[in-house]
Structure formats: structure tokens, C-alpha cells
Design an enzyme around this catalytic site. Structure first.
Site, short mmCIF file in Angstrom:
data_model
loop_
_atom_site.label_atom_id
_atom_site.label_comp_id
_atom_site.label_asym_id
_atom_site.label_seq_id
_atom_site.Cartn_x
_atom_site.Cartn_y
_atom_site.Cartn_z
CE LYS A 181 -4.11 -1.86 0.29
NZ LYS A 181 -5.46 -1.44 -0.66
CG ASP B 278 -9.64 -1.36 -6.00
OD1 ASP B 278 -11.09 -1.74 -6.44
OD2 ASP B 278 -9.14 -1.42 -5.10
CD GLU C 108 -5.44 -2.65 -6.72
OE1 GLU C 108 -6.56 -2.89 -6.20
OE2 GLU C 108 -4.52 -3.43 -6.27
CG ASP D 132 -3.99 -0.51 -3.84
OD1 ASP D 132 -4.26 0.29 -4.74
OD2 ASP D 132 -4.75 -1.21 -3.12
CE LYS E 292 -10.94 -3.89 -3.44
NZ LYS E 292 -10.33 -2.67 -2.82
#
Length: 370
Positions: A164, A244, A219, A192, A268
Site C-alpha cells: 500500500k 480498482d 493499482e 496499490d 470487489k
């Protein structure tokens, strides 16, 4: 004919082992909402909503209210196998609110599997894979801290790390460089940004530095609404690009395809409304030659199991992040993960046994509809 006769809503909070730090928030516990559907024969199915106001516009409290007053009443008396009709009824009652709808959808699928006596992945078309491999997900920390954590994760047996980032570009590049140096060339790295960079010259410069580090993909470096920016970045970097937050449902999927904005998409259940719409998105991606990852909002064993069944069932789902149960100090059910491997068995439905005593110990609110 089987009917849904009652709905229980449990608002709970799951304790995290350590804080989860991403570009736009820090979580010390994970608020989530479990939904328990019971049929007139006494068969029980569980679903889950883990809303995120930064992504879908839903809050914890708004999700409870919309299930209580709108979605729950709309599906009472319905046959859980009538999943298209159930989604249509929910869509008539409320626009959007995908996490709330996902809770109902997952619980209906759990019921379908239990009523059919089959694990859910068989009803979804699988198994297409023998097992699932999960990454180790790393919060934003100073580069040296992330490097140490990465070494520890590799020592535990993880072969894939998800980093992250998304604070400032220079520090983020330093984080990835530090991790790559710490773990060597053979460990897979995924980065990400969670919308943290935006589309600017410094983003493209950062990607130039990252190209030499052998990462699997970048991402969501830009804002969710900027699919043109994503498409331009994809044209200008050799690193595969994943959308995403920029993908919720069919509308965004069409635009991603039209704009050639992604090599990968991250589906998701909380963003799209559950398994039924997720299957549709996967089929659209497959037709467009786009690979799919099933992601997570850091969910309990309930929604994690749903995502795992879908991941196992579909050949175009090449990656998954069913990591929630690994991040909690206490969960509502045991989840079949060993090391970095998930192996789903033959138990019907979601294949997990929700511990109602644990749910009660974590509960903040309980609402019953009948």
C-alpha cells in the site's frame, strides 16, 4: 416452495491485529455488518456488508438503515434461488448501495448452496483452480519498516507482497525500492496507490522508476473518476495497470473497455453488489481480454469465503486478495487458509460455520425483520 421468513442484521466491529493504513484512511478495527437469512424450513444463510464511504458512498450506519428499512423488507418472502428477481427488487428500492446489496446477495448464495447440498463454487461453475494463493498485504509505513516487514512475511512463506502506497510519489518509490532490495528479485510485488497520486507528470516519472523493479501491476494510481488518465498511463508505461476504485458496476466496465483503460480489474463484492453482479463483470472482462482479481474491503470470514468461492470457480480470475481473516485478532468463523494457500472443501454453501457467540460478543446493534 422455499421462502425467506426472517432477516437478522448484526452490526459488529472486528479487531485488527495491527492498524491498517492506506492512502485515504487508517483503520484500527473494521466495522462490518452481518446479515442472517432464515428460510421457512429453518435453513440459515449468512452475508456481509463492509461499506467504505470513500469508495461507494455508504457508511456503516447508512448501510444498517437501508437494509433495515428498504432491502430487507423487499426480499422477505422471496425464494433465495430467485437471485435475479431479488436484485431487481433491491434495485427498485434503492439506487447504488452495493455493499448493502452484497450482504443480501451473499446470504442468498449461502442458502442456495446449503439447500442444494453443494459448495458454492460448484454452483458458480467451478472449480477452475485447484487452490488459491493470497498475497501478504502491507500498510503504508516508512521504507525501512516496510522492508523489515516484507522480510518477515517472506520468512513465513509468502511469495507475493502487496504494498500500500499513495502518500507522496518520492516516498512511495523509496518504499517499493526498499522492499525489493530486502526480498530479492524472485518475490512478486504489487503496488496499490488507492488513488493517492493523481494524474500528473510525477506519476509517470514514478512509474519509470518502478519499471526496473519488476512489479506485477500498479493499482489505481489516479482518481477513480479519471479513466482517461488511467488509459493514458497505460499507454505510457510498461507496467500493467489495474482499475480498482474506478470500477463499480456495468457502466464503468463498459467505459474501461471502450477506453482501453486497464490490463486488470479488481472486482470487489462490496463495490458491485455481490456475487451475481460480480459474475457478470467477470464475463465482460473475459470477453474484453482483461484479467480479473477478486479483492476485499478487509472482510470477515463470511464475505471472504464468498470471494474465495468465486475466485476458485472462474478461470479468468487470476488473482485474489481474500486476506481479511489473516488480519483480525478475532473473526466470526474459522476460514480454510494455511500459509498463503486457501483450499475450499465440500461443505455446502459458503462452507464456514459462523460462531453466533462470537457475533454476540462483537455486536453493537441487532435488528430482526420477520
Amino acid at each position: 416452495m422455499t421462502r425467506i421468513r426472517s432477516i437478522d442484521i448484526y452490526a459488529i466491529a472486528l479487531p485488527l491485529i495491527r492498524p491498517f493504513i492506506i492512502a485515504y484512511d487508517t483503520f484500527r478495527e473494521m466495522p462490518t455488518i452481518l446479515v442472517r437469512l432464515e428460510t421457512d424450513e429453518g435453513v440459515v444463510g449468512y452475508g456481509e456488508a463492509t461499506p467504505d464511504e470513500h469508495v461507494t458512498g455508504e457508511t456503516y450506519w447508512s448501510t444498517i438503515e437501508v437494509i433495515k428499512h428498504h432491502l430487507g423488507p423487499a426480499v422477505l418472502g422471496e425464494n433465495p434461488f430467485s437471485i435475479e428477481r431479488i436484485h431487481d427488487r433491491m434495485n427498485q428500492k434503492a439506487k447504488g448501495v452495493p455493499a448493502a446489496k452484497a450482504a443480501i446477495d451473499i446470504a442468498c448464495h449461502d442458502l442456495m448452496g446449503k439447500l442444494a447440498g453443494q459448495p458454492l463454487y460448484r454452483l458458480l461453475g467451478g472449480p477452475s483452480h485447484d487452490e488459491l494463493v493470497i498475497p501478504y498485504v502491507m500498510s503504508i509505513q516508512p521504507p525501512e519498516v516496510m522492508a523489515q516487514e516484507a522480510q518477515a512475511a517472506v520468512a513465513e512463506g509468502y511469495g507475493t507482497l502487496k504494498l500500500k502506497v499513495g502518500t507522496d510519489v518520492a516516498s512511495d518509490v523509496a518504499r517499493v525500492q526498499a522492499v525489493r532490495q530486502a526480498v530479492g528479485p524472485d518475490i512478486r510485488l504489487r503496488v496499490d496507490v488507492n488513488q493517492g497520486w493523481g494524474y500528473a507528470a510525477e506519476t509517470l516519472q514514478a512509474l519509470k522508476h518502478l519499471e526496473a523493479l519488476g512489479i506485477d501491476w500498479i493499482e489505481q494510481p489516479v482518481h477513480a473518476d479519471d479513466l482517461d488518465g488511467m488509459a493514458d498511463i497505460r499507454r505510457k508505461t510498461a507496467i500493467p495497470v489495474m482499475v480498482d476504485e474506478g470500477l463499480l458496476g456495468d457502466k464503468e466496465m463498459r467505459l474501461i473497455t471502450q477506453k482501453n483503460a486497464a490490463d486488470w480489474i479488481n472486482i470487489k463484492l462490496m463495490k458491485c453488489g455481490g456475487l451475481y453482479p460480480a459474475v457478470r463483470l467477470n464475463h465482460q472482462a473475459e470477453m474484453a481480454g482483461i484479467r480479473v482479481q477478486i479483492g476485499s474491503m478487509v472482510e470477515s470470514a463470511v464475505a471472504t469465503a464468498a470471494g474465495a468461492h468465486l475466485s476458485l470457480a472462474k478461470k479468468n480470475i487470476w488473482s485474489n486478495e481474500m486476506v481479511g481473516p489473516r488480519m483480525f485478532a478475532k473473526d466470526v468463523a474459522d476460514f480454510p487458509v494455511t500459509g498463503d494457500r486457501i483450499r475450499l472443501g465440500e461443505s455446502p454453501g459458503l462452507g464456514i460455520a459462523v460462531n453466533e457467540e462470537t457475533v454476540a460478543s462483537l455486536m453493537r446493534i441487532h435488528v430482526k425483520l420477520a
